[in-house]
Structures are given as structure tokens and as C-alpha cells.
Design an enzyme around this catalytic site. Structure first.
Site, PDB file in Angstrom:
ATOM      1  CG  HIS A   1      -5.130   0.694   1.835  1.00 18.37           C
ATOM      2  ND1 HIS A   1      -4.676   1.236   0.646  1.00 18.37           N
ATOM      3  CD2 HIS A   1      -6.376   1.199   2.010  1.00 18.37           C
ATOM      4  CE1 HIS A   1      -5.621   2.015   0.133  1.00 18.37           C
ATOM      5  NE2 HIS A   1      -6.653   2.010   0.932  1.00 18.37           N
TER       6      HIS A   1
ATOM      7  CE1 TYR B   1      -4.564  -6.769   3.829  1.00 20.77           C
ATOM      8  CE2 TYR B   1      -2.551  -6.805   2.534  1.00 20.77           C
ATOM      9  CZ  TYR B   1      -3.504  -6.110   3.242  1.00 20.77           C
ATOM     10  OH  TYR B   1      -3.408  -4.741   3.370  1.00 20.77           O
TER      11      TYR B   1
ATOM     12  NE  ARG C   1       0.055  -1.522   2.167  1.00 20.78           N
ATOM     13  CZ  ARG C   1      -1.013  -2.280   1.903  1.00 20.78           C
ATOM     14  NH1 ARG C   1      -1.821  -1.977   0.908  1.00 20.78           N
ATOM     15  NH2 ARG C   1      -1.259  -3.358   2.619  1.00 20.78           N
TER      16      ARG C   1
END
Lengths: 439, 334, 379
Positions: free
Chosen positions: C277, C286, C273
């Protein structure tokens, strides 16, 4: 060529403000659709803002480093033509009363998260001019009429139960025929209407019973009596006095040319005595305002005189009776009595009374326990003047004797206050000259 | 017309549904070979085969989600949740998917799923086998919820539920499975699944009940009659929507309402009926509506369940209360 | 309109042992664009012509462009949210292109590349994210269910649908897309139980993009995800999700198995990805920039471009037409987005039930009367 503004968007799930960190372009630059024009910091992240327009930058509204509210314009761009497609339609405009914008401003999507609050006072939406009224078109089927209970409210049902009123016999005067508290109160004591059989009366005989519908003055009076009797705690006191000096005074007034043409009688004197005594004992001229939680002390006397009329008992009052002299009082009492007999008493005369007198003496009655005119603190009944053996100068003599009966509302008037008032009235009537010491 | 037990009446209703529409499929644990732990699906797999009456793995979410997929494909699934207390793993699929798919897709996708749930107590069972979870589902927009109380309604309503294009939670009162009654398979003139029925007429008090307590309510009415109180018993039958028109007509006549259900009091159907009827019938009420329900405790152990479940005496105690008679609830502040 | 690259009929997996290689990563195209051989899978893409390669390239470029356009629209306040598929183009385009029109897709909210291939209208694609409705398109028009927001729920729906197909006696297949995080959900595992027990013609397509918001895949799975399915009795394949040819191949294998009554197959497409998100997320909190850079080197579109270049297919004409196509699709999405107005107030009551529900009807009529009482109320 049209100038469009771009407002700071809600960049993610309810953020209300962001800091403009830096501009990537300057005034005068030509920019393309989606070209990154600024970097913005939100509570969640540093994001790049892509331009929603292609054109020439005409104004930057915000300095780098400034915190901007969502919805505030940040940049103005000169755009080619007025392409409808370049005009983003705010999706929530038709739904919420969300303000705003003249056609040029770029509206903010407020479907996500809390909407941007206006800075004005919180206000309700304004209602439509034609009150479309309470009629809600409900699709529910109306149940079969069948047997339905009378419509009322639970507290009124309790009152009816307490008063022994059967609601099925009461006609409701509230909305849609709702039975109200007043309906129940007015109804209490009403006799069940039943049709008398004509065969019960033999020709030539007196009617065994005559039924009259309860309405009009009597109905109102009855309601007032009930209301007064069951609201104010009544106390009655009696004073029997030798009024011979007043009788002699009245005789001498009759032959006094200054008073010719004016009817001065015992009622006039009592009225005057009452006004003087009220001045000295004001609590009998007050009102218990339950709704406001206050006792109202009147500074004037609207003196009610109970009058029997063909249509029933009424208590018209003389406004500011305490301002009238004896002749004035006499005149007012005369007109009041004439109007009452003629049935032309105006509603204004019937309202606003502060103290009442009832003359039961005209019927030859000595004393009674009168019921307060609702809203008043006291009522004085004056009895007939009788020639009676009485103590006079140490011996038994025939004197003109009269009993005064005072009922008062014990919530407002103490025993002492009531007694002093009654004593004052009695003192004036038994020795009119004493009035000189009281005014 | 035949005399059938409530469970046999459902069985015959399922049989008719399977025969009438090839798209009807049953799914559930132990419903095939075993015929269901209450024998409600007895004989159906033999007659219609394992592709129409499907034994599933032990997975309620799995059963419900699979039913959603079958509905997408044009089938009419009838899902059995073996016991009320086991419905919770399926809760997400029911509430987030089954209830919402028609709305979510703007009407393009239908969820004609019937979810059969044996429910209620008074069977002396262990934990999780005596629940009354109907309020969670009556509270969920997009679902219809019904509960039969007698064999005829069980037969009629299971067929109506299956024919409905909406998802229906079909609550079966397991303590009444063995009660017998007349059942006709001709349901052409049957009243709608949404309607409540007056099962015992009266004039003094309206007593509303559903599912297992309708019989108890009727018994209470008969006992009350001996004391001179005339109780009108209403079987609500439908919990979403509730047929308020019928209840309203009754309360306009009696002025008093008692509602009873096994489920816990707080947030239960009784609260909804009490509030709605108070809104609609305020000017006719002699007393506040009273609720006779399970207490706000988890369903207790078998030896204590009589102290949880409403019974004839507790119902009549509430009748006394709304009649203004001396009763054991006197002195309770609501 | 379904965009499809159907496979010719003479393929079979009868002799193919799938259970033996779950840990191997099927790859036919390296990150640098070299075509490598894998005898088990080559035959499944041997029919892919130059035109089809160019078409696949175009689809991936368009998918990426749709993504960036939608992200810009969100930044411009025109969409509330957008979940980007950046980096997953090959996994989505490759698998979607080999479906038939009578197959049915049950996906998550990230499969907008799949929706594009299935023929979803561009305006329909943004409807949900703009907040004007819960569903973009009519599922039956493009054979794709409304994307699930509840993680993993769709896998059960796909399984049920597949069972229905089997009962209907057709060889249509249900394919369900979900992520690595979803494999932790009970529903996904129950779906595999049901799929295996009923030998349902369903393809489980897991895009392992390494992240479930900020949780790395290592938190969801202590072994490769593809290892789970054999435990349920479902054969699985692990594929380089950024390799469009390999993705096509394994998907065709799975579809073929299902159509021939062999039951379910599990595919783990290993990808990354590359975006957040959703547009509300901040991955800088992160994600290790070095890891991100390493994945950037494995970009799915660039590797196909390299292949086209080495085959002399990456002409100026192709670039121009692909750019033009991407621009046009983006424009259509942008214009469609702007055209979506808020729905009328009373439509909030629509479609809750199929027939009137008395309680709801009453609420609606009361609310209508309430609204009518305000100044300026629309009729």
C-alpha cells in the site's frame, strides 16, 4: 575519493530502531546505486535496504543480528569524487536544532514520526547573547487612549479597595507605570492633593493650613510604621521602678577617674541592662521571617536607638552591642547621637537592627506604647526620671522613679517572656548590683 | 435606504452579488423554485436562471465537494446549508478541503466559497434545527467565520463574504430573520468584515455578543441603565478573526467583561475571548471575565429551550457578578 | 509538458450501447501479448502507430522506474513515505495519454504515472513525500489537482469542476481517479448522484487494484464495482486494467461521451497492486503468494513488450533508449529529491488566507520575536 556513511533510516512512520538481519555485500565489494545491501527487520516488516551510493564498501559497522538505532551509521562507502548531488541534504536541518553531522554523514529524514532523541540531559535552546528583550512587534492597532483605567493587578486592586485607596490618584512605580502593592501601601493615608486658593489667606493672618509633600524620611518612616503596625500584633507592658540606686551609681561614676571623658548616663545603663536581659530572655531578640516561614533567633544584639532628627525619626543601631562594655556602649551611643543630629548616619547603621530603645524620657514623658521597628520583636521606651513618693524601706520617701514601657510582637514573644524580660531590666535598674547575678 | 427584514437584506445582497459577478453561483437544497425554506433566496432563480441558482440533491457533502470543484474551475460558489444541524455531513469537505486547499497548494488554488448557515435557537423547533456550531469552524485554520446581527450588516457582510477570496462561514441568526432595519445598498464605505462594532456605549461593563444575542445584550444594557450600571455592548460580528483591538479598548475603559453566546460553554467562542482579553487586559481587570452561554447539553426540546438560552436576566446576573454585586452566581466556584 | 496520444475526430459513440456489458472485461491485448479483436473498441485504438506503441511502452517503463527509485529513496531515508503504483502502469499511462491539455485530473495519491504524463516536474513529484510541503505542483500548470489524501473526496471536486466546464460552454472534461476502497465512501456515491443529475462531463476512473491496504475488494463490494454506476444512471465499462490499449479505448469512449454532452461515464479498470500500500506496509501479512504470482503473469509491461517483440519492434535500439530514458528520469528525481531543503520556519504561516487575518498575523509576529531570541537564529 571520499568516504560516505549511510545511517539507519527511519523506515516508516516513527520507528526508532531496526534489526539488521543480514548483509548482502562484503567489505571490498564494488556496489551500485540502489543495489540491495542489507535486509532489515522493523516492527512492521522485513525490508531491503538499497545503497544510496555507488562505490567500494570500506566498512560495515554492524554485525548481523544487531538492533540498530535510527541515525546510527551502518556502512561506509568510498565514493568517486565529491559530487554535490551524491550528498543528500537533510531537509529538517535548518528547522530543528537537530544536531549534527559533519558534511560527510548521511543524515536521516526526521520529518516523519518522533524525532530521534539525543542521549544527553534535556536542555533548553540557548538564548541569543544580545537579549532582544521583550518587545514583541505586535501589529495590533493601539486603541484610542481615551479613558483608560489605571493599570494594576487584580490582587493589588483588592488591596487598594480594602485600604480605601483610589487608584486613579496613585503613581505607579512598576514596569510601564504599573501600580504595585508597595505603591498602594505607601499611598494609603495620603491626602488628596488639591491646590489651595491663595485668596483664602488674608495678609497678616496665620496660614489656615500648610501643605508639605510627603517624601523622603517621613514618607519612609510612615510606610515603616504602617507596615509594622499592621503586620505584628503589638502588646505593651509597663513597669514603674525606683531607680535611685542607678542614679547614685551614675553620680559616683561621674567622679570616678576611670570613667573620665566618657559620658555614662541613664541611657547607657538601660542599654547595658537590655543586653543582659536579652541574654536571659532571647525571644525578644528575634525576627518573624514570613517569606521563609521561619523564626530567626539572633545570637547578637544590634541595638537601635530611636533618634529625632530635623529630617525626622530614624533608628540607627549599634552593631554587636552585647559585646561592648559600659564605656564602649557610651562611646557608641555618643557617636550615634552626634551623627543623627548631623544627618550623617550611614545606611549600614540604619539596617540590621534586632532590638530598639526609644528614650521618651528626654521629653519629660513617662510611658507610651511604642511601635516596633519593622522586623524586630520588641522595643523598650524609657520614661523620664521623676522624684516621686515611693515605698522605701517600709516608709513613704521621695525616690527617683521611672517607667519602662515594653512593646513586643506577640507572634514571637509570649506574655511571660516579655514580662520576664521587662522584670529583668527593671531589676537591674532598681538595683544595679543585681547584674552580678545575671551574667 | 429601505426597511428590510434580515432575510430580505441577505436576499438583496445575494441579488447584487449575482448581478455584479457572473462567476457567482448559488447552490443548496430547495433554494431555487422554493426560494429557500426561509425565503432567503426567493426570486433569485427566476431572475438568474437554474445555472446560477442551483437546486441540489439532498447531500451536504456532495454540495460542498461540488462547490470545491467549481472553485477550482474559477467560480465563486455560495453554498446554503439548510439548517445548522445538517452541516456535519459536509464537515469533512469544509475542514479537510475548503479550509486547506489554499494552504496545501501554496496559494495556487483559491477557495472563494461562502457557506451560508441559518443557526441558533429560540424558534421552538425540533432537534437539529437550533444548533450553534460556529466554534468548530472558528477553530479551523483557513476559514473565516462571521455572524451578522442586523439587516444592514446582513446585507453588507454577505456581499463582502462573497467578494472575499477566502472561504467564509456566514452564520445567519434565524430567530432574527424577520427583524426589520434600515438597509443601504451602498456599501462602498462599509467597515471591514473583520471588525467588531460598539452598538451601545457604556463605562462600567463591556458586554460582547454576536448573532442572535446582540439584541438581547442591548436589551440587557437598557435594563441595567435603570439600575445605574452603564453597559457597553459590542457586536463582535467576526469570530475568526476576532477584532480584539475593539474589545480591548473597551475593557481598558470598563475593566469588566461579560461574553454571551447561545452555543455551549465548553470550548466556545466565549472561552477564546475571555482568555485573549485576560492576556491583553490583565492589568485593567477588576474582575474575571464572565461567560453567559448555553449549558453543556445537546440543544433541548422546545419547551425547555428557555432554560438553555441566555436571556436578559442571566446576562444581568453576570453583570452583577463582574460588578461585585450580590447575585445568584455568588458562591459558585468557577 | 503533456504527453498525449490524441484521438482523431471521427469517432462517435452515438450508436453504442454501454449499459449492456458491465460485467464483460474489455480486452485488446492478452497477458501473453496477443492482440485480440473487440469490434466495439478496436476502432478507438486503430490509429495507434508503432511509434506510439513504443512511446507507450517507454512511459510504462519510466513509470515503473520512478516507482522503484522513489521506494529506494524512502529506504535511504530521503522520503518519509511513497505509495507505489507497481502493476498499475497500464491503467494510469493508458488513460492519461488520451487526455487533452485542457482536461483536468482529480486523483488520489497513487497516480504518479498520470502525473508524469501530465508533465509534472520530477522534483515536484517527491515534494509531498519528502515532507517539505503539502503539494508538489501548481495544479493549473499541468491540469492536475493536488492528489487527495482523504479517500474519495476528489470525485466530488471533479464533478463540480465538470459542471463548471459545462457552464463555461467548453468541451473540457474532468477525470477522477480513485480506488476500489474509495467506492465505499459517501463522497464517491454523492459525486455520482450529482454527476448524473447535472449530466456533468466527468469520467469516473476506478482502479480496482484488489486491495485497500489489507482489505480485499470483496469487503467493499458484493458485486463488481462497475455494476454500481448504472444504478445511479451512469453507464459503465469494465476493462482489463493491465491492457494499455483497452484502457486507452475505454477512456476515449468516456471522454468522447462527455465532450458531446452525454454526461458522466464510469470505468472500472481491473488491475493489481503488486507492491505494498505504501512503503510502511507489509503485504506478506495478508497477501497469498499464489495470487500474487498469478497476477505477475499478467504484468502490463511484459505483455506490451511481447507485442512489440512479435511486431519486430523490440529492437536493441529501443531497449537502450528506453533504459537510458528511465535512468535519466530516475536520476532527475533523485537529484531533485536531494535538492529539497526544509522550508524557512516562518513559512509555516504562509498561504492560510489570501489576505491578512489579524489573529494569525499576531501569532506570526510573536513567534518571529520568540525565534529571534535564540542563539544562532537565522534572520
Amino acid at each position: 575519493m571520499v568516504v560516505k556513511e549511510f545511517a539507519m533510516p527511519d523506515l516508516g512512520e516513527g520507528l526508532t530502531e531496526s534489526e539488521l538481519v543480514s548483509w548482502n555485500i562484503a567489505v571490498g565489494d564494488t556496489i551500485e546505486l540502489n543495489q540491495v545491501i542489507a535486509e532489515v527487520e522493523t516492527a512492521k516488516a522485513l525490508v531491503q535496504l538499497p545503497s544510496p551510493f555507488a562505490g567500494k564498501v570500506s566498512k560495515l559497522f554492524v554485525e548481523p543480528g544487531t538492533t540498530v538505532q535510527v541515525g546510527a551509521p551502518i556502512i561506509a562507502v568510498e565514493v568517486e569524487g565529491g559530487e554535490p548531488s551524491a550528498e543528500p541534504a537533510p531537509p529538517s536541518e535548518s528547522v530543528e536544532g537537530q544536531s549534527q553531522e559533519g558534511g560527510e554523514r548521511n543524515s536521516v529524514l526526521v520529518g516523519y514520526g518522533p524525532s530521534v532523541e539525543g542521549t544527553g540531559r534535556p536542555k533548553r535552546r540557548s538564548r541569543a547573547a544580545a537579549a532582544a528583550s521583550a518587545a514583541t512587534p505586535e501589529p495590533t492597532s493601539v486603541p484610542e487612549p481615551g479613558r483608560e483605567r489605571p493599570r494594576s493587578t487584580p490582587p493589588v486592586r483588592k488591596l487598594a479597595a480594602d485600604l480605601g485607596v483610589d487608584l486613579t490618584t496613585v503613581t505607579g512605580t512598576g514596569q510601564d507605570g504599573l501600580i504595585t502593592r508597595e505603591d498602594v501601601v505607601a499611598h494609603s493615608g495620603r491626602v488628596e492633593a488639591s491646590v489651595p486658593s491663595a485668596a483664602q489667606t488674608r495678609p497678616g493672618q496665620r496660614e489656615r493650613e500648610v501643605r508639605t509633600p510627603i517624601k523622603g524620611v517621613r514618607k519612609h518612616t510612615a510606610a515603616a510604621m504602617v507596615s509594622s503596625a499592621f503586620t505584628a500584633p503589638h502588646v505593651s507592658e509597663f513597669l514603674t521602678i525606683d531607680v535611685t540606686p542607678t542614679v547614685e551609681l551614675l553620680d559616683s561614676i561621674k567622679s570616678n577617674r576611670a570613667f573620665s571623658g566618657h559620658r555614662i548616663n541613664i541611657l547607657t545603663v538601660v542599654a547595658k541592662a537590655v543586653c543582659i536581659a536579652i541574654e536571659r530572655n532571647p525571644t525578644v531578640n528575634s525576627h518573624w521571617d514570613d517569606a521563609a516561614g521561619e523564626i530567626v533567633q539572633f545570637g547578637y544584639v544590634n541595638l537601635g536607638i530611636a533618634a529625632a532628627t530635623p529630617r525626622g525619626l530614624i533608628v540607627p543601631n549599634i552593631k554587636d552591642a552585647d559585646q561592648l562594655d559600659l564605656i564602649g556602649l557610651a562611646g557608641a551611643l555618643t557617636s550615634l547621637t552626634e551623627e543623627a543630629r548631623a544627618g550623617t548616619t550611614s545606611p549600614a547603621d540604619l539596617g540590621g537592627g534586632t532590638f530598639s530603645i526609644t528614650n521618651i524620657g528626654v521629653f519629660g514623658i513617662d510611658a507610651g506604647t511604642p511601635i516596633l521597628n519593622p522586623g524586630e520583636a520588641a522595643i523598650l521606651a524609657m520614661g523620664a526620671i521623676r522624684r516621686q513618693p515611693w515605698e522605701h524601706q517600709g516608709e513613704v520617701a521621695l525616690r527617683s522613679v521611672m517607667t519602662l514601657s515594653l512593646s513586643f510582637d506577640h507572634r514571637l514573644v509570649d506574655g511571660e517572656q516579655g514580662s520576664r524580660f521587662l522584670a529583668d531590666v527593671g531589676a537591674i535598674l532598681s538595683n544595679p548590683g543585681m547584674a552580678l547575678t545575671m551574667v | 435606504m429601505t426597511q428590510l427584514s434580515l432575510s430580505a437584506a441577505i436576499n438583496s445582497g445575494l441579488r447584487r452579488a449575482l448581478a455584479d459577478d457572473p462567476k457567482v453561483v448559488l447552490l443548496g437544497e430547495d433554494i431555487g423554485k422554493l426560494g429557500g425554506v426561509f425565503r432567503v433566496t426567493d426570486g433569485l432563480q427566476n431572475e438568474f436562471g437554474p445555472e446560477r441558482v442551483i437546486d441540489t440533491p439532498l447531500a451536504e457533502a456532495g454540495i460542498m465537494g461540488t462547490a470545491v470543484g467549481l472553485a477550482f474551475r474559477g467560480y465563486r460558489p455560495v453554498v446554503e446549508i439548510q439548517f445548522d444541524g445538517f452541516i456535519y455531513p459536509a464537515f469533512d469537505q469544509i475542514v479537510a478541503q475548503v479550509a486547506k486547499l489554499h494552504y496545501r497548494t501554496g496559494g495556487n488554488v483559491k477557495m472563494p466559497i461562502t457557506i451560508r448557515v441559518p443557526y441558533g435557537g429560540a424558534i421552538g423547533a425540533v432537534e437539529h434545527h437550533s444548533e450553534s456550531p460556529e466554534a468548530y469552524f472558528a477553530h479551523t485554520a483557513g476559514l473565516r467565520v462571521v455572524s451578522c446581527s442586523n439587516p444592514q450588516d446582513a446585507h453588507t457582510m454577505i456581499r463582502q463574504a462573497i467578494s472575499s477570496d477566502d472561504p467564509v462561514l456566514f452564520f445567519e441568526p434565524k430567530r432574527r430573520y424577520w427583524v426589520k432595519g434600515e438597509v443601504s445598498e451602498d456599501i462602498s464605505g462599509a467597515p471591514s468584515m473583520e471588525s467588531a462594532h460598539v452598538v451601545h456605549e457604556g463605562t462600567d461593563v463591556t458586554l460582547a455578543a454576536y448573532g442572535p444575542l446582540v439584541i438581547t445584550a442591548r436589551d440587557a444594557a437598557l435594563a441595567a441603565a435603570e439600575e445605574g450600571i452603564s453597559v457597553e455592548v459590542i457586536d463582535l460580528r467576526s469570530l475568526s478573526p476576532v477584532d480584539f483591538a475593539t474589545v480591548e479598548a473597551s475593557v481598558r475603559k470598563t475593566g469588566r467583561l461579560v461574553i454571551t453566546h447561545e452555543a455551549q460553554q465548553s470550548g466556545g467562542l466565549g472561552a477564546e475571548v475571555a482568555a485573549s482579553i485576560t492576556e491583553r487586559c490583565f492589568f485593567y481587570l477588576e474582575a474575571a471575565p464572565a461567560r453567559v452561554t448555553g449549558f453543556d447539553v445537546p440543544y433541548p426540546a422546545a419547551k425547555l429551550e428557555e432554560h438553555f438560552l441566555p436571556d436578559l436576566d442571566r446576562i444581568l446576573d453576570a453583570v452583577d457578578r463582574v460588578m461585585g454585586r450580590q447575585n445568584s452566581l455568588t458562591g459558585w466556584s468557577a | 509538458m503533456l504527453r498525449s496520444t490524441p484521438v482523431s475526430d471521427d469517432r462517435t459513440t452515438t450508436d453504442f450501447d454501454l449499459l449492456g456489458h458491465p460485467e464483460d472485461l474489455v480486452q485488446l491485448l492478452t497477458p501473453t501479448g496477443e492482440r485480440v479483436a473487440d469490434p466495439a473498441y478496436d476502432e478507438w485504438v486503430s490509429d495507434v502507430s508503432d511509434e506510439q506503441l513504443a512511446s507507450l511502452y517507454e512511459d510504462m517503463v519510466v513509470a515503473r522506474r520512478l516507482d522503484t527509485e522513489a521506494t529506494a529513496l524512502q529506504r535511504q531515508g530521503q522520503l518519509g513515505l511513497w505509495p507505489p503504483l507497481l502493476g498499475q502502469e497500464a491503467a494510469q499511462i493508458g488513460s492519461a495519454r488520451v487526455l487533452r491539455s485542457d482536461d483536468f485530473v482529480f486523483s488520489s495519491y497513487r497516480e504518479n504515472g498520470v502525473a508524469y504524463v501530465r508533465g509534472a516536474d520530477l522534483t515536484d513529484m517527491v515534494r509531498v513525500w519528502r515532507g517539505v510541503g503539502h503539494s508538489g505542483w501548481n495544479p493549473y500548470e499541468i491540469g492536475m489537482a493536488t492528489p487527495a489524501v482523504i479517500i474519495g473526496a476528489q470525485t466530488l471536486h471533479a464533478t463540480g469542476y465538470a459542471i463548471g466546464c459545462k457552464h463555461d460552454g467548453v468541451d473540457s472534461v474532468a477525470i477522477t481517479y480513485f480506488g476500489d476502497g474509495a467506492t465505499s465512501q459517501g463522497d464517491v456515491n454523492e459525486a455520482m448522484v450529482f454527476a448524473a443529475s447535472f449530466k456533468a462531463p466527468v469520467v469516473f476512473f476506478c482502479q480496482n487494484n484488489q486491495w485497500a491496504i489489507s482489505e480485499p475488494v470483496g469487503l467493499q463490494a458484493a458485486r463488481p464495482i462497475a455494476d454500481r454506476a448504472p444504478g445511479f444512471g451512469i453507464p459503465s465499462m469494465r476493462v482489463d486494467g493491465n491492457d494499455v490499449l483497452a484502457v486507452m479505448a475505454v477512456t476515449r469512449v468516456a471522454l468522447d461521451r462527455a465532450r458531446r454532452g452525454e454526461g458522466p461515464t464510469f470505468i472500472e479498470a481491473v488491475t493489481y497492486r503488486m507492491g505494498p500500500h505504501t512503503t510502511s506496509d507489509d503485504p506478506s501479512r495478508y497477501v497469498d503468494p499464489e495470487v500474487e504470482a498469478a497476477w505477475a503473469a499478467k504484468d502490463p509491461i511484459i505483455r506490451l513488450q511481447r507485442l512489440l517483440e512479435s511486431n519486430g519492434l523490440f529492437t536493441d535500439e529501443l531497449q537502450a533508449s528506453v533504459t537510458a530514458k528511465a535512468d535519466a528520469v530516475a536520476r532527475e528525481m533523485r537529484d531533485g529529491c536531494h535538492s529539497l531543503d526544509a522550508p524557512e520556519a516562518l513559512t509555516v504561516f504562509d498561504h492560510v488566507y489570501t489576505t491578512p487575518h489579524s489573529g494569525l498575523e499576531r501569532q506570526k509576529s510573536q513567534y518571529a520575536a520568540y525565534l529571534a531570541g535564540f542563539e544562532g537564529s537565522a534572520s
